[in-house]
Design a protein around this motif. Structure first.
Motif, PDB file in Angstrom:
ATOM      1  N   VAL A   1       3.604  15.962   6.631  1.00  0.00           N
ATOM      2  CA  VAL A   1       3.198  17.129   5.869  1.00  0.00           C
ATOM      3  C   VAL A   1       1.685  17.086   5.703  1.00  0.00           C
ATOM      4  CG1 VAL A   1       3.441  18.326   3.659  1.00  0.00           C
ATOM      5  CG2 VAL A   1       5.398  17.118   4.629  1.00  0.00           C
ATOM      6  N   PRO A   2       0.962  18.162   6.070  1.00  0.00           N
ATOM      7  CA  PRO A   2      -0.482  18.174   5.858  1.00  0.00           C
ATOM      8  C   PRO A   2      -0.802  17.988   4.383  1.00  0.00           C
ATOM      9  CG  PRO A   2       0.185  20.009   7.240  1.00  0.00           C
ATOM     10  CD  PRO A   2       1.438  19.385   6.708  1.00  0.00           C
ATOM     11  N   PHE A   3      -1.710  17.075   4.091  1.00  0.00           N
ATOM     12  CA  PHE A   3      -2.050  16.759   2.706  1.00  0.00           C
ATOM     13  C   PHE A   3      -2.879  17.875   2.086  1.00  0.00           C
ATOM     14  CE2 PHE A   3      -5.016  15.024  -0.414  1.00  0.00           C
ATOM     15  CZ  PHE A   3      -4.122  14.497  -1.323  1.00  0.00           C
ATOM     16  N   THR A   4      -2.570  18.188   0.823  1.00  0.00           N
ATOM     17  CA  THR A   4      -3.398  19.070   0.006  1.00  0.00           C
ATOM     18  C   THR A   4      -3.736  18.314  -1.273  1.00  0.00           C
ATOM     19  OG1 THR A   4      -1.460  20.088  -1.038  1.00  0.00           O
ATOM     20  CG2 THR A   4      -2.360  21.196   0.910  1.00  0.00           C
ATOM     21  N   GLU A   5      -4.848  18.670  -1.883  1.00  0.00           N
ATOM     22  CA  GLU A   5      -5.313  17.948  -3.068  1.00  0.00           C
ATOM     23  C   GLU A   5      -4.326  18.004  -4.230  1.00  0.00           C
ATOM     24  OE1 GLU A   5      -8.041  15.971  -3.399  1.00  0.00           O
ATOM     25  OE2 GLU A   5      -8.462  16.313  -1.288  1.00  0.00           O
ATOM     26  N   ASP A   6      -3.497  19.050  -4.293  1.00  0.00           N
ATOM     27  CA  ASP A   6      -2.553  19.188  -5.402  1.00  0.00           C
ATOM     28  C   ASP A   6      -1.138  18.735  -5.025  1.00  0.00           C
ATOM     29  OD1 ASP A   6      -2.072  21.272  -3.642  1.00  0.00           O
ATOM     30  OD2 ASP A   6      -1.727  22.752  -5.207  1.00  0.00           O
TER      31      ASP A   6
ATOM     32  N   THR B   1       2.229  16.865  -4.740  1.00  0.00           N
ATOM     33  CA  THR B   1       3.005  15.944  -5.564  1.00  0.00           C
ATOM     34  C   THR B   1       4.217  15.487  -4.758  1.00  0.00           C
ATOM     35  OG1 THR B   1       4.388  17.689  -6.515  1.00  0.00           O
ATOM     36  CG2 THR B   1       2.320  17.156  -7.681  1.00  0.00           C
ATOM     37  N   LEU B   2       4.963  14.563  -5.332  1.00  0.00           N
ATOM     38  CA  LEU B   2       6.161  14.058  -4.671  1.00  0.00           C
ATOM     39  C   LEU B   2       7.147  15.191  -4.387  1.00  0.00           C
ATOM     40  CD1 LEU B   2       7.762  11.643  -3.641  1.00  0.00           C
ATOM     41  CD2 LEU B   2       8.516  11.225  -5.985  1.00  0.00           C
ATOM     42  N   LEU B   3       7.388  16.047  -5.363  1.00  0.00           N
ATOM     43  CA  LEU B   3       8.328  17.153  -5.175  1.00  0.00           C
ATOM     44  C   LEU B   3       7.838  18.161  -4.136  1.00  0.00           C
ATOM     45  CD1 LEU B   3       9.735  17.977  -8.722  1.00  0.00           C
ATOM     46  CD2 LEU B   3      11.013  17.270  -6.706  1.00  0.00           C
ATOM     47  N   THR B   4       6.538  18.475  -4.127  1.00  0.00           N
ATOM     48  CA  THR B   4       6.051  19.450  -3.140  1.00  0.00           C
ATOM     49  C   THR B   4       6.158  18.890  -1.727  1.00  0.00           C
ATOM     50  OG1 THR B   4       3.737  18.773  -3.436  1.00  0.00           O
ATOM     51  CG2 THR B   4       4.499  20.664  -4.719  1.00  0.00           C
TER      52      THR B   4
ATOM     53  N   LYS C   1       1.251  12.560  -8.289  1.00  0.00           N
ATOM     54  CA  LYS C   1       0.368  13.077  -7.239  1.00  0.00           C
ATOM     55  C   LYS C   1       0.379  12.102  -6.076  1.00  0.00           C
ATOM     56  CE  LYS C   1      -2.638  16.287  -9.274  1.00  0.00           C
ATOM     57  NZ  LYS C   1      -3.036  17.366  -8.430  1.00  0.00           N
ATOM     58  N   LEU C   2       0.412  12.648  -4.872  1.00  0.00           N
ATOM     59  CA  LEU C   2       0.379  11.822  -3.670  1.00  0.00           C
ATOM     60  C   LEU C   2      -1.035  11.735  -3.133  1.00  0.00           C
ATOM     61  CD1 LEU C   2       3.639  13.008  -1.869  1.00  0.00           C
ATOM     62  CD2 LEU C   2       3.296  11.009  -3.317  1.00  0.00           C
ATOM     63  N   GLN C   3      -1.255  10.782  -2.247  1.00  0.00           N
ATOM     64  CA  GLN C   3      -2.546  10.573  -1.604  1.00  0.00           C
ATOM     65  C   GLN C   3      -2.354  10.617  -0.094  1.00  0.00           C
ATOM     66  OE1 GLN C   3      -4.243   6.903  -2.979  1.00  0.00           O
ATOM     67  NE2 GLN C   3      -4.208   7.526  -5.104  1.00  0.00           N
ATOM     68  N   PRO C   4      -3.427  10.935   0.651  1.00  0.00           N
ATOM     69  CA  PRO C   4      -3.305  10.935   2.105  1.00  0.00           C
ATOM     70  C   PRO C   4      -2.806   9.585   2.601  1.00  0.00           C
ATOM     71  CG  PRO C   4      -5.422  11.814   1.437  1.00  0.00           C
ATOM     72  CD  PRO C   4      -4.772  11.266   0.208  1.00  0.00           C
ATOM     73  N   GLY C   5      -1.898   9.616   3.561  1.00  0.00           N
ATOM     74  CA  GLY C   5      -1.359   8.386   4.127  1.00  0.00           C
ATOM     75  C   GLY C   5      -0.142   7.851   3.408  1.00  0.00           C
ATOM     76  N   ASP C   6       0.226   8.436   2.266  1.00  0.00           N
ATOM     77  CA  ASP C   6       1.439   7.992   1.566  1.00  0.00           C
ATOM     78  C   ASP C   6       2.660   8.250   2.456  1.00  0.00           C
ATOM     79  OD1 ASP C   6       0.095   7.178  -0.684  1.00  0.00           O
ATOM     80  OD2 ASP C   6       0.747   8.858  -1.942  1.00  0.00           O
ATOM     81  N   ARG C   7       3.663   7.416   2.264  1.00  0.00           N
ATOM     82  CA  ARG C   7       4.943   7.605   2.957  1.00  0.00           C
ATOM     83  C   ARG C   7       6.017   7.755   1.891  1.00  0.00           C
ATOM     84  NH1 ARG C   7       2.960   2.745   5.877  1.00  0.00           N
ATOM     85  NH2 ARG C   7       4.213   1.792   4.272  1.00  0.00           N
TER      86      ARG C   7
END
Length: 183
Positions: free
Chosen positions: A117-122, A124-127, A169-175
């Motif tokens: 999923v392309p990362f966005t600054e907002d 979250t885990l649910l999104t 909130k998630l960060q880029p590279g999270d799995r």
């Protein structure tokens, strides 16, 4: 099929916007293009650079320029200013392009469409889970794992649905791994 196509277009558009507005982090690759200088100089400077551990990019003639925490537009302005103030170029125009695959979140396991999923600054885990089509019928929503670097944490997503402040909130590279329920 229409719903899938609309979702794909939405994710593509949000990914492109995220790259334009995202702040740079250590490890991000950026493509630098320079104009307004002789063509032989362009070949020296035009390249893909990586934000190093100290948060800078190392460029020809001006050495290190701070990049971490800046948007691509802010970094462009900083580099242009450094080339001007050091008397290297009088009127450089810098374009910074973030690499499209540099920022994403992997979502897998018991979701309808495991994907990047392309990362966005907002985000979250649910999104992220929703962008992967949501939970499948066998998902265990109580033990969703987020892998960040060498760290693994489990979250009960049902709580985040009840109380949005618990949606991390998630960060880029999270799995994100959604396990399958036993029942």
């Amino acid at each position: 099929m229409r719903k899938f196509f609309a979702t794909f277009l939405f994710l593509l558009a949000t990914g492109i916007l995220a790259h334009a507005q995202a702040t740079l982090r250590v490890g991000d690759p950026v493509e630098l293009k320079i104009a307004g200088v002789p063509s032989e100089e362009q070949t020296q400077v035009n390249n893909i650079y990586t934000v190093d551990a100290s948060g800078t990019v190392n460029l020809p003639y001006i050495n290190k320029v701070r990049a971490e925490g800046l948007t691509p537009a802010q970094l462009s302005a900083a580099i242009e200013g450094a080339y001007r103030s050091n008397g290297i170029y009088t009127n450089p125009t810098i374009t910074i392009v973030m690499q499209p695959n540099a920022r994403f979140v992997n979502v897998g396991g018991a979701v309808r469409t495991p994907t990047r999923v392309p990362f966005t600054e907002d985000m979250t885990l649910l999104t992220a889970i929703n962008a992967a089509g949501g939970f499948n019928d066998f998902a265990d929503q109580r033990k969703v794992r987020v892998l960040r670097g060498n760290e693994v944490r489990a979250y009960d997503v049902r709580q985040a649905r009840r109380d949005p402040s618990k949606d991390i909130k998630l960060q880029p590279g999270d799995r994100v791994e959604v396990p399958q329920s036993i029942f």
